[in-house]
Design a protein around this motif. Structure first.
Motif, short mmCIF file in Angstrom:
data_model
loop_
_atom_site.label_atom_id
_atom_site.label_comp_id
_atom_site.label_asym_id
_atom_site.label_seq_id
_atom_site.Cartn_x
_atom_site.Cartn_y
_atom_site.Cartn_z
N UNK A 10 36.73 16.45 -11.46
CA UNK A 10 36.44 17.58 -10.59
C UNK A 10 37.28 18.80 -10.97
N UNK A 11 38.57 18.60 -11.23
CA UNK A 11 39.47 19.71 -11.60
C UNK A 11 38.98 20.39 -12.88
N UNK A 12 38.65 19.58 -13.89
CA UNK A 12 38.25 20.15 -15.18
C UNK A 12 36.87 20.79 -15.11
N UNK A 13 35.92 20.11 -14.46
CA UNK A 13 34.57 20.69 -14.37
C UNK A 13 34.56 21.97 -13.55
N UNK A 14 35.37 22.04 -12.50
CA UNK A 14 35.45 23.25 -11.68
C UNK A 14 36.05 24.41 -12.47
N UNK A 15 37.06 24.11 -13.30
CA UNK A 15 37.67 25.16 -14.13
C UNK A 15 36.65 25.72 -15.10
N UNK A 20 33.13 29.94 -16.67
CA UNK A 20 31.96 30.07 -17.53
C UNK A 20 32.27 29.78 -18.99
N UNK A 21 33.44 29.18 -19.26
CA UNK A 21 33.85 28.87 -20.64
C UNK A 21 34.40 27.46 -20.71
N UNK A 22 34.28 26.86 -21.90
CA UNK A 22 34.94 25.59 -22.14
C UNK A 22 36.41 25.84 -22.47
N UNK A 23 37.26 24.86 -22.23
CA UNK A 23 38.71 25.12 -22.27
C UNK A 23 39.28 25.32 -23.66
N UNK A 24 40.44 25.98 -23.69
CA UNK A 24 41.34 25.97 -24.83
C UNK A 24 42.34 24.85 -24.59
N UNK A 25 42.68 24.12 -25.63
CA UNK A 25 43.77 23.15 -25.55
C UNK A 25 45.04 23.85 -26.02
N UNK A 225 39.52 31.76 -20.05
CA UNK A 225 39.23 30.35 -20.32
C UNK A 225 40.10 29.42 -19.49
N UNK A 226 39.62 28.20 -19.21
CA UNK A 226 40.54 27.17 -18.70
C UNK A 226 41.50 26.80 -19.83
#
Length: 517
Positions: A10-15, A20-25, A225-226
């Motif tokens: 939930x935390x990751x999908x909400x971010x 509107x972007x996929x995350x940076x690691x 980005x997340x």
């Protein structure tokens, strides 16, 4: 699915949904320790401190001379003291005579002996062959992350995400045409360039002095980005200093907006999810979600659960090529044409064809892409375009020849000009050797007798075996073993190792002949 797992998803999908972007690691040394077994920073400094003169307490000697709350942290201050002693010992002691000889040019150019030694030491680590968790991490690059930021020196991330473009240090970030997707930013340097390492307190001071562009870039990424932090401790000085600088640039209201997109993975056997905040001397704070777990596969699966429609590697190249087309009177030669329905099929290509319909002709590719395609079959070239358009032009500037038999085997037309000339010239593997190399080949066989790919790897070492594998006879070559060696070598060193490497390219052309003629 447990409650904690559901909450992680939930935390990751909400971010992802909110930005509107996929995350940076944002990756720290804990990830390298986890998957490569390499030392953390303090462990690495202890290792080289002890090596200096055999005193296992030398690290403690240095530690006693610095303040624990040094602005850049205790380790950079210790590294500063160690570097001075190490460099002096390397340049004067009989113990380091071989090291001096091997790195003579670098040392003459005043590159730190300690940084060279650390780069050499960290380069020995290789990826484990089997790891379910690591395979999940590799999979993230396909459609689930936008890019990577790291303070690590090693090449783990380049090996995991070979199709991402890597930028080393601040200078490359400043002068390169950054696309902002499908890229790795090694902000503290890389072992591929020892002088780039940000290691000592002096390095950190210079780094911070020039960091305005980097901070602006990080700000843009953090706001859009997340960000998933992995491999750092909650008190890591690198992260705190970066956040401190960001807090100086933003109001508390803007900082509060970051909360739902900053996700910190805390390595712990006590699994839990909680909010965490960093307080700064300016009275501001940054809040984020913290996930404590020892099972990172859950994190990777959560990120994988929301996939982009297109691979970030494609999007990065598409963005860059369209930018170049819009700003140049002539195209740069990186776009070739194919229909939209095939866009996903070419996810690993450095160039691709984009259009509503498919045109016959395209713009020029790089010769290294042909070599990579021979080994990995990943460029999805049209053989007609290769034989009719690419090879005739590329052969003009590649006098030694190019791999071509793979494409000729799939080509039904008549071969003209330089392509025909080269196919007539290279009919067997000895045609790839000049007179001097043929003499060396005879000497090599006299020395070792009958050879095999595995023999040569044992004699020469894996990394440099390709220099002598060209001396095998056709009967001694096992095409499957040769392909396996070439794939592992290029994956280990990254496709960049093809650039300017005439010996490796010669072996790939021999493979192309053996496999496809």
């Amino acid at each position: 699915m447990s409650n904690i797992t559901e909450n992680i998803y939930s935390i990751i999908s909400n971010a992802i949904k909110n930005t509107g972007h996929h995350p940076f690691l944002f990756v720290g040394s804990g990830i390298s320790k986890r998957y490569l077994g390499s030392e953390k920073w303090d462990e690495l400094l202890r290792l080289f401190s002890t090596e200096l003169d055999g005193n296992e307490f030398q690290y403690n000697v240095y530690a006693a001379q610095v303040e624990e709350d040094d602005y850049y942290g205790q380790q950079p201050a210790i590294a500063y003291l160690l570097e001075k002693d190490y460099n002096n010992k390397v340049l004067t002691s009989q113990k380091y005579e071989n090291f001096r000889e091997h790195h003579k040019e670098e040392l003459k150019n005043k590159i730190s002996a300690l940084k060279i030694a650390i780069s050499e030491y960290l380069s020995k680590y290789v990826l484990p062959e089997q790891s379910l968790e690591l395979n999940l991490l590799k999979e993230l690059s396909v459609r689930s992350i936008s890019g990577v930021i790291t303070t690590n020196y090693d090449t783990l991330l380049e090996k995991l995400f070979p199709n991402f473009t890597t930028y080393i240090g601040q200078e490359e970030l400043i002068f390169a045409n950054i696309a902002g997707i499908g890229e790795i930013y090694k902000i503290h340097g890389s072992i591929s360039d020892a002088k780039s390492l940000v290691l000592t307190s002096k390095d950190y001071a210079l780094f911070e002095e020039k960091s305005s562009y980097l901070i602006a870039k990080l700000l843009t990424i953090f706001l859009e980005y997340p960000i998933v932090f992995m491999g750092y401790s909650l008190n890591d000085r690198n992260i705190r200093n970066i956040f401190q600088t960001i807090s100086n640039c933003l109001s508390q209201e803007k900082l509060d907006m970051l909360k739902d997109r900053l996700i910190f993975i805390d390595y712990s056997y006590d699994e839990k999810i909680y909010d965490w905040a960093i307080q700064f001397t300016n009275g501001k704070n940054i809040k984020m979600s913290c996930i404590a777990t020892n099972d990172f596969s859950t994190i990777y699966k959560a990120i994988l659960s929301t996939k982009s429609q297109y691979n970030p590697t494609i999007l990065r190249q598409l963005r860059r090529d369209i930018y170049e087309l819009a700003n140049a009177s002539k195209p740069s030669g990186k776009i070739v044409a194919c229909g939209f329905e095939k866009l996903d099929d070419i996810s690993k290509a450095e160039q691709f064809v984009l259009g509503v319909g498919v045109a016959k002709h395209g713009h020029m590719i790089k010769s290294e892409q042909l070599y990579e395609d021979i080994i990995f079959d990943n460029q999805h070239f049209n053989p007609n375009l290769v034989v009719e358009e690419y090879l005739p032009e590329l052969l003009k500037i590649n006098s030694g020849g190019l791999p071509m038999y793979k494409y000729l085997k799939l080509y039904n037309g008549e071969v003209f000009e330089k392509v025909k000339e080269k196919t007539l010239k290279y009919q067997n593997i000895d045609d790839f050797l000049n007179q001097q190399l043929r003499a060396q080949k005879n000497s090599y066989h006299k020395k070792y007798g009958k050879l095999s790919i595995q023999n040569v790897i044992e004699y020469e070492g894996f990394k440099f075996a390709y220099r002598k594998l060209i001396f095998l006879t056709e009967a001694e070559f096992n095409v499957t073993e040769l392909l396996d060696y070439l794939q592992k070598l290029i994956m280990q060193e990254s496709p960049e190792c093809l650039k300017g490497n005439s010996e490796l390219k010669r072996l790939i052309r021999i493979y192309d002949l053996l496999r496809y003629k």
